[in-house]
Write a protein that holds these residues in place. Structure first.
Motif, PDB file in Angstrom:
ATOM      1  N   LEU A  96     -17.436 -10.425   9.643  1.00 18.43           N
ATOM      2  CA  LEU A  96     -17.507 -10.362   8.188  1.00 18.43           C
ATOM      3  C   LEU A  96     -18.328  -9.150   7.746  1.00 18.43           C
ATOM      4  CD1 LEU A  96     -16.886 -11.636   5.428  1.00 18.43           C
ATOM      5  CD2 LEU A  96     -18.987 -12.987   5.707  1.00 18.43           C
ATOM      6  N   ALA A  97     -19.444  -8.918   8.413  1.00 18.33           N
ATOM      7  CA  ALA A  97     -20.284  -7.762   8.067  1.00 18.33           C
ATOM      8  C   ALA A  97     -19.520  -6.451   8.256  1.00 18.33           C
ATOM      9  CB  ALA A  97     -21.554  -7.764   8.916  1.00 18.33           C
ATOM     10  N   MET A  98     -18.784  -6.341   9.351  1.00 20.19           N
ATOM     11  CA  MET A  98     -18.018  -5.114   9.594  1.00 20.19           C
ATOM     12  C   MET A  98     -16.851  -4.989   8.620  1.00 20.19           C
ATOM     13  SD  MET A  98     -19.883  -3.735  11.773  1.00 20.19           S
ATOM     14  CE  MET A  98     -18.953  -2.317  12.292  1.00 20.19           C
ATOM     15  N   PHE A  99     -16.248  -6.103   8.245  1.00 21.34           N
ATOM     16  CA  PHE A  99     -15.168  -6.100   7.260  1.00 21.34           C
ATOM     17  C   PHE A  99     -15.689  -5.594   5.911  1.00 21.34           C
ATOM     18  CE2 PHE A  99     -12.805  -8.354   3.904  1.00 21.34           C
ATOM     19  CZ  PHE A  99     -11.517  -7.911   4.175  1.00 21.34           C
ATOM     20  N   VAL A 100     -16.845  -6.100   5.511  1.00 21.52           N
ATOM     21  CA  VAL A 100     -17.453  -5.658   4.255  1.00 21.52           C
ATOM     22  C   VAL A 100     -17.801  -4.181   4.332  1.00 21.52           C
ATOM     23  CG1 VAL A 100     -19.502  -5.928   2.770  1.00 21.52           C
ATOM     24  CG2 VAL A 100     -18.279  -7.954   3.596  1.00 21.52           C
ATOM     25  N   LEU A 101     -18.348  -3.728   5.459  1.00 20.62           N
ATOM     26  CA  LEU A 101     -18.668  -2.312   5.630  1.00 20.62           C
ATOM     27  C   LEU A 101     -17.423  -1.446   5.459  1.00 20.62           C
ATOM     28  CD1 LEU A 101     -20.575   0.036   6.442  1.00 20.62           C
ATOM     29  CD2 LEU A 101     -19.950  -0.458   8.819  1.00 20.62           C
ATOM     30  N   GLU A 102     -16.339  -1.830   6.090  1.00 24.42           N
ATOM     31  CA  GLU A 102     -15.093  -1.058   6.012  1.00 24.42           C
ATOM     32  C   GLU A 102     -14.568  -0.973   4.580  1.00 24.42           C
ATOM     33  OE1 GLU A 102     -13.555   0.677   8.460  1.00 24.42           O
ATOM     34  OE2 GLU A 102     -15.128   0.091   9.863  1.00 24.42           O
ATOM     35  N   HIS A 103     -14.834  -2.000   3.787  1.00 28.43           N
ATOM     36  CA  HIS A 103     -14.360  -1.993   2.402  1.00 28.43           C
ATOM     37  C   HIS A 103     -15.320  -1.284   1.449  1.00 28.43           C
ATOM     38  CE1 HIS A 103     -11.373  -4.744   3.938  1.00 28.43           C
ATOM     39  NE2 HIS A 103     -10.673  -4.472   2.841  1.00 28.43           N
ATOM     40  N   LEU A 104     -16.568  -1.167   1.836  1.00 23.98           N
ATOM     41  CA  LEU A 104     -17.549  -0.494   0.991  1.00 23.98           C
ATOM     42  C   LEU A 104     -17.672   1.004   1.302  1.00 23.98           C
ATOM     43  CD1 LEU A 104     -20.464  -3.104   0.816  1.00 23.98           C
ATOM     44  CD2 LEU A 104     -18.701  -2.632  -0.901  1.00 23.98           C
ATOM     45  N   VAL A 105     -17.489   1.363   2.562  1.00 24.22           N
ATOM     46  CA  VAL A 105     -17.636   2.760   2.995  1.00 24.22           C
ATOM     47  C   VAL A 105     -16.297   3.210   3.569  1.00 24.22           C
ATOM     48  CG1 VAL A 105     -18.911   4.337   4.506  1.00 24.22           C
ATOM     49  CG2 VAL A 105     -20.083   2.370   3.491  1.00 24.22           C
ATOM     50  N   ALA A 106     -15.774   4.307   3.029  1.00 22.20           N
ATOM     51  CA  ALA A 106     -14.440   4.782   3.430  1.00 22.20           C
ATOM     52  C   ALA A 106     -14.378   5.141   4.912  1.00 22.20           C
ATOM     53  CB  ALA A 106     -14.030   5.974   2.579  1.00 22.20           C
ATOM     54  N   ALA A 107     -15.330   5.891   5.400  1.00 18.10           N
ATOM     55  CA  ALA A 107     -15.318   6.318   6.810  1.00 18.10           C
ATOM     56  C   ALA A 107     -16.730   6.201   7.389  1.00 18.10           C
ATOM     57  CB  ALA A 107     -14.806   7.744   6.930  1.00 18.10           C
ATOM     58  N   PRO A 108     -17.148   4.983   7.762  1.00 20.88           N
ATOM     59  CA  PRO A 108     -18.509   4.830   8.302  1.00 20.88           C
ATOM     60  C   PRO A 108     -18.645   5.502   9.672  1.00 20.88           C
ATOM     61  CG  PRO A 108     -17.306   2.773   8.486  1.00 20.88           C
ATOM     62  CD  PRO A 108     -16.429   3.718   7.738  1.00 20.88           C
ATOM     63  N   ASP A 109     -19.771   6.182   9.870  1.00 17.47           N
ATOM     64  CA  ASP A 109     -19.991   6.806  11.176  1.00 17.47           C
ATOM     65  C   ASP A 109     -20.515   5.768  12.170  1.00 17.47           C
ATOM     66  OD1 ASP A 109     -22.568   6.422  10.279  1.00 17.47           O
ATOM     67  OD2 ASP A 109     -23.226   8.484  10.582  1.00 17.47           O
ATOM     68  N   ALA A 110     -20.635   6.183  13.416  1.00 17.96           N
ATOM     69  CA  ALA A 110     -21.042   5.258  14.488  1.00 17.96           C
ATOM     70  C   ALA A 110     -22.441   4.693  14.250  1.00 17.96           C
ATOM     71  CB  ALA A 110     -20.978   5.965  15.837  1.00 17.96           C
ATOM     72  N   MET A 111     -23.346   5.512  13.701  1.00 16.93           N
ATOM     73  CA  MET A 111     -24.715   5.047  13.466  1.00 16.93           C
ATOM     74  C   MET A 111     -24.746   3.945  12.398  1.00 16.93           C
ATOM     75  SD  MET A 111     -27.770   5.131  14.373  1.00 16.93           S
ATOM     76  CE  MET A 111     -28.511   6.579  15.026  1.00 16.93           C
ATOM     77  N   LEU A 112     -23.979   4.113  11.333  1.00 15.08           N
ATOM     78  CA  LEU A 112     -23.920   3.093  10.288  1.00 15.08           C
ATOM     79  C   LEU A 112     -23.264   1.821  10.824  1.00 15.08           C
ATOM     80  CD1 LEU A 112     -24.480   2.208   7.413  1.00 15.08           C
ATOM     81  CD2 LEU A 112     -22.305   3.265   6.736  1.00 15.08           C
ATOM     82  N   ARG A 113     -22.205   1.974  11.583  1.00 14.64           N
ATOM     83  CA  ARG A 113     -21.545   0.808  12.187  1.00 14.64           C
ATOM     84  C   ARG A 113     -22.533   0.041  13.079  1.00 14.64           C
ATOM     85  NH1 ARG A 113     -16.298   0.024  13.496  1.00 14.64           N
ATOM     86  NH2 ARG A 113     -14.814   0.993  12.119  1.00 14.64           N
ATOM     87  N   GLN A 114     -23.260   0.788  13.891  1.00 12.13           N
ATOM     88  CA  GLN A 114     -24.232   0.173  14.806  1.00 12.13           C
ATOM     89  C   GLN A 114     -25.325  -0.549  14.023  1.00 12.13           C
ATOM     90  OE1 GLN A 114     -23.817  -0.199  17.858  1.00 12.13           O
ATOM     91  NE2 GLN A 114     -25.685  -0.066  19.025  1.00 12.13           N
ATOM     92  N   THR A 115     -25.816   0.071  12.965  1.00 13.69           N
ATOM     93  CA  THR A 115     -26.871  -0.532  12.156  1.00 13.69           C
ATOM     94  C   THR A 115     -26.396  -1.828  11.514  1.00 13.69           C
ATOM     95  OG1 THR A 115     -27.815   1.652  11.712  1.00 13.69           O
ATOM     96  CG2 THR A 115     -28.445  -0.130  10.216  1.00 13.69           C
ATOM     97  N   VAL A 116     -25.205  -1.803  10.927  1.00 13.16           N
ATOM     98  CA  VAL A 116     -24.660  -3.005  10.287  1.00 13.16           C
ATOM     99  C   VAL A 116     -24.421  -4.099  11.325  1.00 13.16           C
ATOM    100  CG1 VAL A 116     -22.660  -3.941   9.038  1.00 13.16           C
ATOM    101  CG2 VAL A 116     -23.712  -1.792   8.302  1.00 13.16           C
ATOM    102  N   TYR A 117     -23.851  -3.715  12.466  1.00  8.75           N
ATOM    103  CA  TYR A 117     -23.570  -4.697  13.522  1.00  8.75           C
ATOM    104  C   TYR A 117     -24.862  -5.338  14.018  1.00  8.75           C
ATOM    105  CZ  TYR A 117     -22.160  -6.774  17.934  1.00  8.75           C
ATOM    106  OH  TYR A 117     -21.954  -7.651  18.959  1.00  8.75           O
ATOM    107  N   LEU A 118     -25.883  -4.525  14.287  1.00 10.96           N
ATOM    108  CA  LEU A 118     -27.140  -5.068  14.805  1.00 10.96           C
ATOM    109  C   LEU A 118     -27.857  -5.917  13.757  1.00 10.96           C
ATOM    110  CD1 LEU A 118     -28.469  -2.123  16.981  1.00 10.96           C
ATOM    111  CD2 LEU A 118     -27.444  -4.271  17.749  1.00 10.96           C
ATOM    112  N   ALA A 119     -27.775  -5.530  12.486  1.00 10.59           N
ATOM    113  CA  ALA A 119     -28.391  -6.334  11.427  1.00 10.59           C
ATOM    114  C   ALA A 119     -27.698  -7.701  11.323  1.00 10.59           C
ATOM    115  CB  ALA A 119     -28.329  -5.597  10.090  1.00 10.59           C
ATOM    116  N   ALA A 120     -26.372  -7.693  11.366  1.00  9.28           N
ATOM    117  CA  ALA A 120     -25.632  -8.966  11.317  1.00  9.28           C
ATOM    118  C   ALA A 120     -25.916  -9.797  12.563  1.00  9.28           C
ATOM    119  CB  ALA A 120     -24.137  -8.702  11.187  1.00  9.28           C
TER     120      ALA A 120
END
Length: 176
Positions: A96-120
């Motif tokens: 769900l966190a990654m789904f929300v990220l994909e809808h909020l940020v057009a092209a998230p980089d690896a660092m943002l993906r990692q941060t969101v994943y680890l926070a979730a």
């Protein structure tokens, strides 16, 4: 008063268990985060997350059984199954966190993906700790944190009359 004393004794055990949970689960979680990111470049992220979740759940359940909650041995099949249930909820939270990220940020980089994943993962990890401590590994912990036993009534002795001897009615009245 005994209940307050038991809560004081249980508090350090909870803190110690949480520290161990964070060390074991956090270490596995960080490794899982890197694994998901790497696998996610070759296969769909949802599949990568599912594979890593299965492997990391088996590994972390063994670590929690042996180290975090001190069961003194390997995790049982029941504990693995119950832990898998809490991991499925954690999987849903990270997806769900990654789904929300994909809808909020057009092209998230690896660092943002990692941060969101680890926070979730950290958020769902706190929930998993509560479930594992209260339900999955609770049987082993309950032996050391039970309250003082309540007084049990003494069994009544039956008064029997010896039919071969004369009955002493006064003695029977005193015994009753």
């Amino acid at each position: 008063m005994p209940a307050a004393r038991n809560q004081q004794q249980a508090a350090p055990a909870a803190v110690t268990s949480f520290a161990r949970f964070a060390l074991c689960g956090g270490g596995v979680g960080v490794a899982a985060g890197f694994a998901v990111t790497a696998l996610g470049t070759w296969i769909p992220w949802v599949l990568a997350n599912a594979l890593v979740t299965v492997v990391s759940t088996v590994l972390s359940t063994e670590l929690h059984a042996r180290f975090t909650f001190g069961t003194g041995g390997r995790a049982t099949r029941r504990q693995h199954a119950q832990s898998a249930g809490s991991a499925a909820a954690a999987y849903a939270v990270t997806c769900l966190a990654m789904f929300v990220l994909e809808h909020l940020v057009a092209a998230p980089d690896a660092m943002l993906r990692q941060t969101v994943y680890l926070a979730a993962s950290a958020l769902s990890g706190m929930g998993r700790f509560a479930v594992l401590r209260a339900l999955v590994f609770a049987r082993h912990r309950s032996r050391t944190t039970t309250s003082a036993p309540e007084a049990t009534p003494r069994p009544l002795r039956a008064v029997t009359a010896n039919t071969s001897a004369p009955v002493d009615r006064a003695a029977l009245r005193r015994a009753a």
